[in-house]
Motif scaffolding. Structure first.
Motif: not given
Length: 309
Positions: A55, A168-171, A174-179
């Motif tokens: 992170c 964590t892969h989804l977070l 795949r998520s907007g905030i992760g991008t």
């Protein structure tokens, strides 16, 4: 570019598979439920610590205080969280908030994260010694119960690692905030021009690191049943190595949660493998470094060959 991206995932998987095959060849009795459980016994806290470091690396920083922070969390878990759960929970939440504020401070004052986190390592270490001057404490029963669950077919360490990688892969991927968070590592100015407050994003990234660091400390105490102010100091370097081994890079927001977890599993297995080789503990750290260098060299060769093609 797609081919290179695939190698970021495939190379850690191949490294883990080769090391696992070599371990089973040297010690066939490890090829069992009990044997695999022993091989990956400490994989969960290392995987969580590696995700915490990821992170930070995701936003182009690096955390040299993570090992001391996990040790502090372990001391709090074995004392306050066990004796007075409400107070212990408040302290852990305050630590996560401190991590978030640290990220905001580093960005606001344009401070070098490597220097700030190095200084914070002494703060976390001092607090850990104040709470637990000598090894002791006890794991809360519910944490111990979670960490010693025996699922059918596959040990808890493997099941938990898969869950950590998936969540964590989804977070992150795949998520907007992760991008957007990965965008901060790729080009913070563009993210700022798009209307996103970078200081809040940095605080969020550090807050997530604090959350996973807290989970790592709690999981570690659940496995060891007690704590020590120096119990996780080596996690700093292990977490950095796990992220890089898993396909991450220090710049550009290029990280792989799945690869990071696989990297953590590989480093955990490497310690067991070197023990089976009856290598002196004094040489094991150097040997782990050699394994890491070999894998990173292979990744570099694949990347260059793909670029030339």
């Amino acid at each position: 570019m797609t081919f290179i991206a695939r190698h970021r995932i495939l190379l850690p998987v191949v490294s883990l598979a080769v090391l696992l095959a070599a371990t089973f060849y040297m010690q066939p009795r490890a090829m069992s439920y009990f044997g695999v459980n022993l091989l990956f016994n400490l994989a969960v806290p290392i995987a969580l610590a590696t995700i915490a470091q990821m992170c930070i690396i995701m936003v182009n920083d690096i955390d040299l205080s993570l090992g001391a922070f996990v040790s502090l969390v372990a001391c709090i878990t074995a004392t306050y969280l066990n004796d007075t759960p409400a107070l212990g929970l408040l302290i852990l939440l305050a630590l996560i908030l401190c991590y978030a504020l640290l990220g905001a401070l580093i960005h606001a004052l344009d401070l070098p994260a490597i220097v700030v986190t190095l200084g914070m390592s002494f703060v976390w270490g001092g607090l850990a010694l104040f709470i637990l001057p000598s090894p002791g404490g006890a794991s809360p029963g519910w944490i111990r119960s979670i960490m010693t669950v025996k699922p059918p077919l596959v040990p808890m360490a493997v099941v938990a690692s898969v869950l950590i990688a998936g969540v964590t892969h989804l977070l992150v991927m795949r998520s907007g905030i992760g991008t957007v968070l990965r965008g901060v590592g790729g080009n913070a100015r563009s993210v700022q021009r798009a209307g996103w407050p970078v200081i809040r994003l940095k605080a969020l990234a550090y807050g997530l690191a604090g959350l996973f660091g807290v989970l790592a400390g709690m999981a570690l105490v659940g496995l060891t049943t007690s704590a020590d102010a120096n119990i996780a100091l080596r996690y700093t370097l292990l977490s950095i190595a796990g992220v890089i081994l898993g396909g991450g890079e220090f710049i550009g927001g290029r990280v792989s949660p799945t690869g990071a977890v696989i990297g953590a599993l590989t480093l955990t297995l490497a310690a067991s493998f070197l023990s089976f080789m009856r290598l002196s503990p004094d040489w094991q750290i150097g040997a782990q470094g050699a394994i890491l260098i070999l894998v990173l060299t292979a990744r570099l060769l694949f990347t260059r060959r793909d670029g030339a093609a």
